[in-house]
Design an enzyme around this catalytic site. Structure first.
Site, PDB file in Angstrom:
ATOM      1  CG  ASP A  73      -2.109  -0.995   0.958  1.00 13.49           C
ATOM      2  OD1 ASP A  73      -2.549  -1.125  -0.195  1.00 13.49           O
ATOM      3  OD2 ASP A  73      -2.551  -1.649   1.919  1.00 13.49           O
ATOM      4  CE1 TYR A 103       1.383  11.830  -4.526  1.00 14.01           C
ATOM      5  CE2 TYR A 103       1.855   9.788  -5.697  1.00 14.01           C
ATOM      6  CZ  TYR A 103       2.096  11.136  -5.488  1.00 14.01           C
ATOM      7  OH  TYR A 103       3.045  11.773  -6.237  1.00 14.01           O
ATOM      8  CG  HIS A 145      -3.834  -6.123   7.344  1.00  7.20           C
ATOM      9  ND1 HIS A 145      -4.441  -5.254   6.473  1.00  7.20           N
ATOM     10  CD2 HIS A 145      -4.772  -7.050   7.658  1.00  7.20           C
ATOM     11  CE1 HIS A 145      -5.691  -5.627   6.275  1.00  7.20           C
ATOM     12  NE2 HIS A 145      -5.924  -6.723   6.987  1.00  7.20           N
ATOM     13  CB  ALA A 155       0.619   5.864   3.508  1.00  8.01           C
ATOM     14  CB  ILE A 213      21.908   1.389  13.390  1.00  8.17           C
ATOM     15  CG1 ILE A 213      21.432   1.903  14.753  1.00  8.17           C
ATOM     16  CG2 ILE A 213      23.278   0.754  13.457  1.00  8.17           C
ATOM     17  CD1 ILE A 213      21.201   0.820  15.781  1.00  8.17           C
ATOM     18  CE1 TYR A 232      -8.993  -4.438   6.289  1.00  4.52           C
ATOM     19  CE2 TYR A 232      -8.464  -5.421   4.172  1.00  4.52           C
ATOM     20  CZ  TYR A 232      -8.829  -5.556   5.489  1.00  4.52           C
ATOM     21  OH  TYR A 232      -9.024  -6.795   6.014  1.00  4.52           O
ATOM     22  N   GLY A 241       4.412   1.420  -1.023  1.00  9.77           N
ATOM     23  CA  GLY A 241       5.320   1.457  -2.170  1.00  9.77           C
ATOM     24  C   GLY A 241       4.599   1.513  -3.507  1.00  9.77           C
ATOM     25  CE1 TYR A 255      -4.337  -1.638   6.799  1.00  5.90           C
ATOM     26  CE2 TYR A 255      -4.712  -0.536   4.703  1.00  5.90           C
ATOM     27  CZ  TYR A 255      -4.531  -1.696   5.431  1.00  5.90           C
ATOM     28  OH  TYR A 255      -4.547  -2.898   4.789  1.00  5.90           O
TER      29      TYR A 255
HETATM   30 CU   LIG Z   1      -7.702  -7.619   7.094  1.00  5.27          CU
END
Ligand SMILES: [Cu+2]
Ligand SMILES: *[C@@H]1O[C@H](CO)[C@@H](O)[C@H](O)[C@H]1NC(C)=O
Ligand SMILES: *[C@@H]1O[C@H](CO)[C@@H](O)[C@H](O)[C@H]1NC(C)=O
Ligand SMILES: *[C@@H]1O[C@H](CO)[C@@H](O)[C@H](O)[C@H]1NC(C)=O
Length: 676
Positions: free
Chosen positions: A301, A309, A438, A307, A594, A385, A303, A387
């Site tokens: 979602d 856009y 997910h 998120a 790192i 979906y 790449g 998020y």
């Molecule tokens: Cu699900």
């Protein structure tokens, strides 16, 4: 006068327009997939911070465009000169899918004669094509077409009534769409046909609920008010926020959505750096049904669509209570205009229950302090979906990425008497929702009291000494086994619930004066399913980050995209992103700059309660200070109630009247007035 942007600020609308105009001078016919902040090189940033009189990091835009014939170019636009600094052709890649490409599919599908023919076979009258809807998905990787031809797959649904939840009427075939030619180039048709299910609708909108007997009537109002406003403050260019000793910069980009930079905590006057940069870098949603072509359902979602856009404008509903602050986002359109998302990020505070409490059982003397949290949130919609990503900051130095999954299940049609074979659940008669995962990838570039950090894996472990031996006579001994992750190969580690495994990001050079241990932030994450697609599978090859719970790499500018720079239509061969960076795995990752990559999420076996719209399922994890402070850092948060033994003794029993205490606690307007 225009404001000089902070080096971490996203590109403004004017900067996007400038970058576009510079590119268009040389390349007038390209489509703009990305015009994004090329983030300041860390060395330049550090040099400038050390000496503000020195050269400020340049504002640079990174640009990814595609020509009408499909050639992809990457460019860098120096926004100060301004000029095109870099321009390279990239073969064998596809840039991120834009919202406009997603929107164009439906019309094309409805007018394609072959699609109409298949709709009729599915039981939809040809004159009903305006009731056929397409969820445009990334095609993942289809070996028939490879990477060179830009494609999407159209997952089709029927909406007998425009207000119906379409996911209850899926169609059984799948057109393949070419967004450059704007046409259907193939249709995948299953051997066994499954006509559209004509069952009565189950809908979730208010008109449907009213028809089904109406809403609950027993809810009384809850009022949340902040009569004196919020407790946070913005500074600088308006993207640096300060709250309860925290200070950080809030960025936003097309791909990751919210990005935090320079997260610091003011520890009694000393501003201590914690993380240089933190974001969700990627996520993948692999589905578990082996039947062709469902294996192609494993969208990245971030790449593949971004998120940023896909982010919602929260002016249309964020459902936060209290005083809310918003930040907008600006993106390019394919033609190089600017698209503004109003209220892309919302920021607010919430009450958070008890921060700490203790009552002395002897005399009832008590302290109880309520907690407050700061939430920086975005919500994005990836086709079916949603998020909701709520980054939560606590007063005790904890950071809690809190994710809610809601929206609607991706569904498929069943035929009469079909066995789902365990690969899905019949969520409504005739409609199956397939098993899926997910998997999110959190990216942290730590800066714990300095840039040079290490990672230590911590497992609770029984003492190896046998029961009855002098070292463990009663057999009760246990300790925390600490494994320092020395190389990138050794750092590929997996969750172990039986040992309560956690990972400490440490600065070995900074020692806590009380415990004698290095300062650290602990990653506590307990929702960590392994990737269920097998080693060697398409998803496994493409989503290298999902093979392990934790990866650690040495920091490098430009290593932001964990599944590769351009994710659509990658085959995973050769592998891109983190697997490529890790290579032979010999690089040392101790006491250096790192990046920790953490994959977490859920495995979702759907059920009827998830349908037709899912009650939000939360996923949460914690980044907790450990040996970072010398004592509880939140003791100076004003308590709701505090009475000491000497005050109890002076006031006598009357001071402890229980109802008095309860009413005081209920009266949460805390200032010195509500303390005894
Ligand atoms: Cu699900
Ligand atoms: C982080 O912010 C502090 C001020 O809060 C500033 O002194 C420091 O230079 C900043 N560091 C970075 C890396 O931006
Ligand atoms: C960090 O470690 C590197 C070696 O990896 C060293 O060259 C550098 O001086 C160290 N930086 C600090 C601030 O300690
Ligand atoms: C709550 O506080 C207000 C203002 O301080 C006061 O007037 C009121 O009596 C308090 N209520 C309770 C139940 O203690």
């Amino acid at each position: 006068m225009s404001i000089v942007p902070h080096p971490f600020d996203p590109l403004s609308a004017q900067e996007i327009e400038l970058a576009v105009s510079i590119v268009k001078k040389a390349h007038s016919d390209v489509r703009f997939h990305v015009v994004n902040l090329h983030e300041p090189r860390k060395a330049e940033m550090t040099a400038w911070l050390a000496n503000r009189g020195s050269r400020r990091p340049k504002r640079v835009a990174e640009v990814v465009v595609q020509s009408p014939t499909g050639t992809v170019y990457e460019g860098l636009v120096d926004l100060e000169t301004p000029k095109l600094d870099k321009w390279v052709q990239k073969d064998g890649v596809q840039p991120v899918i834009t919202p406009e490409e997603l929107a164009s599919v439906e019309h094309g599908i409805r007018t394609d004669p072959k699609v109409i023919e298949q709709c009729v076979i599915s039981g939809i009258p040809a004159e009903d094509m305006h009731k056929v809807y397409s969820d445009p998905w990334t095609i993942s990787y289809d070996e028939r077409f490879g990477t060179d031809r830009r494609l999407q797959q159209a997952l089709l649904y029927y909406r007998p009534d425009i207000d119906n939840c379409q996911y209850q009427y899926p169609l059984d075939f799948c057109p393949i769409w070419d967004p450059l030619k704007e046409k259907v180039i193939a249709i995948d048709i299953p051997k066994v046909r499954r006509p559209v299910v004509k069952s009565p609708a189950v809908d979730y909108h208010h008109l449907a609920i009213q028809r089904q007997g109406g809403y609950r009537t027993d809810l009384k109002p809850i009022q949340i008010t902040q009569p004196q406003g919020v407790s946070f403050e913005f500074s600088g260019t308006g993207r640096e926020i300060e709250w309860q000793n925290w200070k950080f910069h809030i960025g936003f980009n097309y791909r990751e959505g919210i990005v935090f930079n320079n997260i610091t905590f003011n520890d009694k006057g000393t501003v201590r750096p914690i993380f240089y940069r933190m974001s969700i870098a990627e996520m993948v949603v692999p589905y578990g049904n082996p039947e062709y072509p469902h294996h192609r359902k494993h969208a990245f979602d971030l790449g593949e669509y971004g998120a940023g856009y896909l982010t919602n404008s929260l002016s249309l509903g964020c459902d936060c209570k209290g005083a809310i602050y918003y930040l907008d986002a600006d993106f390019p359109t394919l033609s190089g205009q600017v698209r503004k998302v109003k209220n892309a990020i919302c920021i607010h505070e919430e009450d958070n229950g008890i921060l700490f409490k203790h009552t002395d059982f002897r005399d009832g003397s008590t302290i109880v302090t309520r907690a407050r949290k700061l939430i920086v949130q975005q919500i994005f919609t990836a086709a079916n979906y949603e998020y909701a990503i709520a980054w939560t900051f606590h007063q005790d130095g904890t950071i809690q990425p809190d994710i809610k999954l809601t929206g609607i299940l991706n569904t498929y049609v069943m035929h009469e008497g079909e066995d789902t074979m365990g690969y899905g659940t019949e969520v409504k008669k005739g409609t199956v929702a397939h098993n899926h995962q997910h998997l999110f990838c959190l990216r942290i570039n730590p800066n714990l009291d300095g840039q040079n950090n290490s990672v230590v894996m911590v497992d609770a472990e029984r003492s190896p000494a046998p029961v009855g031996s002098p070292d463990n006579y009663y057999g009760n001994a246990f300790t925390a086994r600490r494994t320092r992750l020395e190389t990138t190969a050794q750092a590929m580690t997996d969750y172990d619930g039986t040992t309560g495994r956690t990972w400490d990001i440490v600065n070995e050079k900074k020692i806590n004066s009380q415990s004698g241990k290095p300062v650290s932030y602990k990653l506590v994450s307990r929702e960590v399913p392994g990737l269920l697609a097998k080693p060697g599978s398409l998803v496994w090859k493409r989503a290298g980050f999902a093979r392990h719970t934790v990866h650690v790499t040495k920091y490098r500018d430009d290593q932001l995209w964990v599944a590769g720079d351009h994710v659509p239509q990658t085959s995973g061969e050769p592998t891109k992103g983190i697997t490529e960076w890790i290579g032979d795995g010999t690089e040392s990752i101790t006491n250096t700059d790192i990046v920790l990559w953490h994959t977490f999420g859920i495995t979702h076996f759907p059920s009827p309660e998830d349908f037709p719209i899912m009650p939000a399922e939360p996923i949460t994890l914690l980044l907790r200070p450990r040996h970072f402070f010398t004592c509880n850092p939140a003791m100076d948060v004003p308590p709701s109630y505090s009475i000491t033994p000497s005050q109890v003794a002076a006031k006598g029993k009357g001071a402890l009247d229980a109802t008095d205490r309860i009413s005081k606690l209920a009266n949460d307007t805390c200032g010195s007035t509500c303390r005894l």
